[in-house]
Design a protein around this motif. Sequence first.
Motif, PDB file in Angstrom:
ATOM      1  N   LEU A  57       0.841  -1.210   0.000  1.00 31.83           N
ATOM      2  CA  LEU A  57       0.000   0.000   0.000  1.00 31.83           C
ATOM      3  C   LEU A  57       0.873   1.257   0.000  1.00 31.83           C
ATOM      4  O   LEU A  57       0.557   2.237  -0.682  1.00 31.83           O
ATOM      5  N   GLY A  58       1.967   1.213   0.754  1.00 28.83           N
ATOM      6  CA  GLY A  58       2.888   2.365   0.759  1.00 28.83           C
ATOM      7  C   GLY A  58       3.453   2.613  -0.634  1.00 28.83           C
ATOM      8  O   GLY A  58       3.601   3.762  -1.067  1.00 28.83           O
ATOM      9  N   ALA A  59       3.748   1.520  -1.336  1.00 22.56           N
ATOM     10  CA  ALA A  59       4.334   1.642  -2.679  1.00 22.56           C
ATOM     11  C   ALA A  59       3.373   2.280  -3.677  1.00 22.56           C
ATOM     12  O   ALA A  59       3.798   2.846  -4.695  1.00 22.56           O
ATOM     13  N   GLU A  60       2.077   2.214  -3.379  1.00 20.62           N
ATOM     14  CA  GLU A  60       1.083   2.811  -4.277  1.00 20.62           C
ATOM     15  C   GLU A  60       1.224   4.335  -4.356  1.00 20.62           C
ATOM     16  O   GLU A  60       0.712   4.959  -5.283  1.00 20.62           O
ATOM     17  N   PHE A  61       1.918   4.931  -3.394  1.00 18.07           N
ATOM     18  CA  PHE A  61       2.082   6.386  -3.403  1.00 18.07           C
ATOM     19  C   PHE A  61       3.287   6.822  -4.232  1.00 18.07           C
ATOM     20  O   PHE A  61       3.595   8.005  -4.323  1.00 18.07           O
ATOM     21  N   GLY A  62       3.984   5.815  -4.794  1.00 13.32           N
ATOM     22  CA  GLY A  62       5.031   6.092  -5.780  1.00 13.32           C
ATOM     23  C   GLY A  62       4.723   5.234  -6.993  1.00 13.32           C
ATOM     24  O   GLY A  62       3.560   5.105  -7.376  1.00 13.32           O
ATOM     25  N   ASP A  63       5.761   4.626  -7.565  1.00 14.51           N
ATOM     26  CA  ASP A  63       5.542   3.698  -8.677  1.00 14.51           C
ATOM     27  C   ASP A  63       5.604   2.270  -8.127  1.00 14.51           C
ATOM     28  O   ASP A  63       6.696   1.752  -7.846  1.00 14.51           O
ATOM     29  N   PRO A  64       4.427   1.621  -7.978  1.00 14.21           N
ATOM     30  CA  PRO A  64       4.414   0.301  -7.332  1.00 14.21           C
ATOM     31  C   PRO A  64       5.128  -0.774  -8.136  1.00 14.21           C
ATOM     32  O   PRO A  64       5.394  -1.858  -7.616  1.00 14.21           O
ATOM     33  N   LEU A  73      -6.126   1.983   3.324  1.00 12.56           N
ATOM     34  CA  LEU A  73      -5.522   2.271   4.632  1.00 12.56           C
ATOM     35  C   LEU A  73      -6.582   2.740   5.636  1.00 12.56           C
ATOM     36  O   LEU A  73      -6.539   2.381   6.817  1.00 12.56           O
ATOM     37  N   LEU A  74      -7.538   3.532   5.157  1.00  9.27           N
ATOM     38  CA  LEU A  74      -8.633   3.931   6.050  1.00  9.27           C
ATOM     39  C   LEU A  74      -9.440   2.716   6.485  1.00  9.27           C
ATOM     40  O   LEU A  74      -9.833   2.579   7.652  1.00  9.27           O
ATOM     41  N   ALA A  75      -9.665   1.793   5.538  1.00 10.79           N
ATOM     42  CA  ALA A  75     -10.388   0.566   5.875  1.00 10.79           C
ATOM     43  C   ALA A  75      -9.593  -0.276   6.870  1.00 10.79           C
ATOM     44  O   ALA A  75     -10.163  -0.928   7.745  1.00 10.79           O
ATOM     45  N   LEU A  76      -8.262  -0.232   6.741  1.00  9.16           N
ATOM     46  CA  LEU A  76      -7.421  -0.960   7.697  1.00  9.16           C
ATOM     47  C   LEU A  76      -7.571  -0.393   9.106  1.00  9.16           C
ATOM     48  O   LEU A  76      -7.582  -1.140  10.089  1.00  9.16           O
ATOM     49  N   CYS A  77      -7.690   0.939   9.202  1.00  4.25           N
ATOM     50  CA  CYS A  77      -7.926   1.552  10.515  1.00  4.25           C
ATOM     51  C   CYS A  77      -9.215   0.996  11.113  1.00  4.25           C
ATOM     52  O   CYS A  77      -9.279   0.677  12.310  1.00  4.25           O
ATOM     53  N   ASP A  78     -10.240   0.861  10.289  1.00  2.00           N
ATOM     54  CA  ASP A  78     -11.507   0.308  10.782  1.00  2.00           C
ATOM     55  C   ASP A  78     -11.352  -1.163  11.148  1.00  2.00           C
ATOM     56  O   ASP A  78     -11.905  -1.631  12.144  1.00  2.00           O
ATOM     57  N   TYR A  79     -10.575  -1.868  10.346  1.00  2.11           N
ATOM     58  CA  TYR A  79     -10.380  -3.304  10.587  1.00  2.11           C
ATOM     59  C   TYR A  79      -9.711  -3.533  11.951  1.00  2.11           C
ATOM     60  O   TYR A  79     -10.094  -4.431  12.703  1.00  2.11           O
ATOM     61  N   VAL A  80      -8.711  -2.697  12.268  1.00  2.00           N
ATOM     62  CA  VAL A  80      -8.003  -2.848  13.554  1.00  2.00           C
ATOM     63  C   VAL A  80      -9.001  -2.732  14.706  1.00  2.00           C
ATOM     64  O   VAL A  80      -8.933  -3.474  15.689  1.00  2.00           O
ATOM     65  N   ALA A  81      -9.961  -1.812  14.559  1.00  4.09           N
ATOM     66  CA  ALA A  81     -10.928  -1.621  15.641  1.00  4.09           C
ATOM     67  C   ALA A  81     -11.921  -2.767  15.735  1.00  4.09           C
ATOM     68  O   ALA A  81     -12.438  -3.056  16.815  1.00  4.09           O
TER      69      ALA A  81
END
Length: 356
Positions: free
Chosen positions: A85-92, A344-352
């Motif tokens: 997911l981090g790589a998506e903010f550059g060239d994955p 990533l936002l969905a991951l925040c929800d998943y953690v909860a």
Amino acid sequence: MGAVGAGQLRGADASVSPDLPAAGLLSRLALDEPEFETRMREALTRAEKWLQATAHDALDPRVAALTGHLADAGGKRLRPLLVLLGAEFGDPWTPGVTQAAAISELVHIASLYHDDVMDGAATRHGVPSAHARWGERAAVLGGDWLLARAAQLAADLGPAAVHLNARAAGRLVAGQLRELAGPGPDEDPVTHYFHVAAGKTAALLAMSLGIGATQACAPAAAVAALTDCGEQLGIAFQIADDLLDLTSPAELTGKERGKDLLAGVQSLPVLLARESTDPADAELRDLLHAGPVPAAALPRALDLFERSQAPAETEAVMHRRLDRARTALASLPALPALPARRALLALCDYVALRTS
Ligand code: FPP
Ligand code: MG
């Protein structure tokens, strides 16, 4: 609930390949982006191949059985997913992203070999822990071997990856040592808990997002925001983990329920229960103040804990950390990485919401 509503979270997905542990996690993210989801699934499959090949590539098959044990046993593959997911903010598609995803999981698995020795844990991911099967000395060396292989992969990627990997591994060890030492004489136990969680858990989640973005040549501001997000997400993840230790059955977590109480671990939910001023919590406070809870008293302690305010208070602290993770994401450029930000936002929800 944050940006993604509970109704949007999907349940178990029968179309997910059973060979890919991370697919279960991926399918829980409300992406509604079939092209993105397929691409992530393919990238996770490539990372899993690197992980499996690396974890099993010892020449002696008996060593390979030890070092591949926990990679085979399962796990959510949260860290490789964060790298991708981090790589998506550059060239994955930048070379090395897949190896970076494998590095993060190798470090994580290495730490579990050591952690299970330290905790005396009998099971991990629903299978016997490495030390339960091969003995403590072999388990520690198995973890060392995996850490060395992670370092070797990082060296193939260059100095930035070497630095990120070494720093994260050092923070993990320092966090674990701090947990072992306990709070200093003048240190607030809750502050101490956050230092420990930052080291032993948040460091690797932050590194995962950061190394993915770095490897993919994302802008420096995006790397910083993602690293910050990973740090907050990691602390929330550890809080959730500590709560699940007390509230979730072993069939769901693959670990013995209440093992932190038996070991006398002063996790956040335990500290909050100990600090309760509610007269109804007097028996629970007495049990927790007396040090490790005796096995015979564990069912009673777990029952009293569930009836106290401590679970709700723990969740409130976790939600504040998740909000900070979401705030860090808000500073990221909306395009071209919108699906990754949503994930990533969905991951925040998943953690909860997670139960295992
Ligand atoms: C699990 O936490 C353990 C960790 C998050 C990290 C453990 C780190 C070490 C043992 C230091 C050695 C590190 C390396 C890189 C070799 P937990 O015990 O709270 O959770 P659990 O319930 O899953 O055991
Ligand atoms: Mg442990």
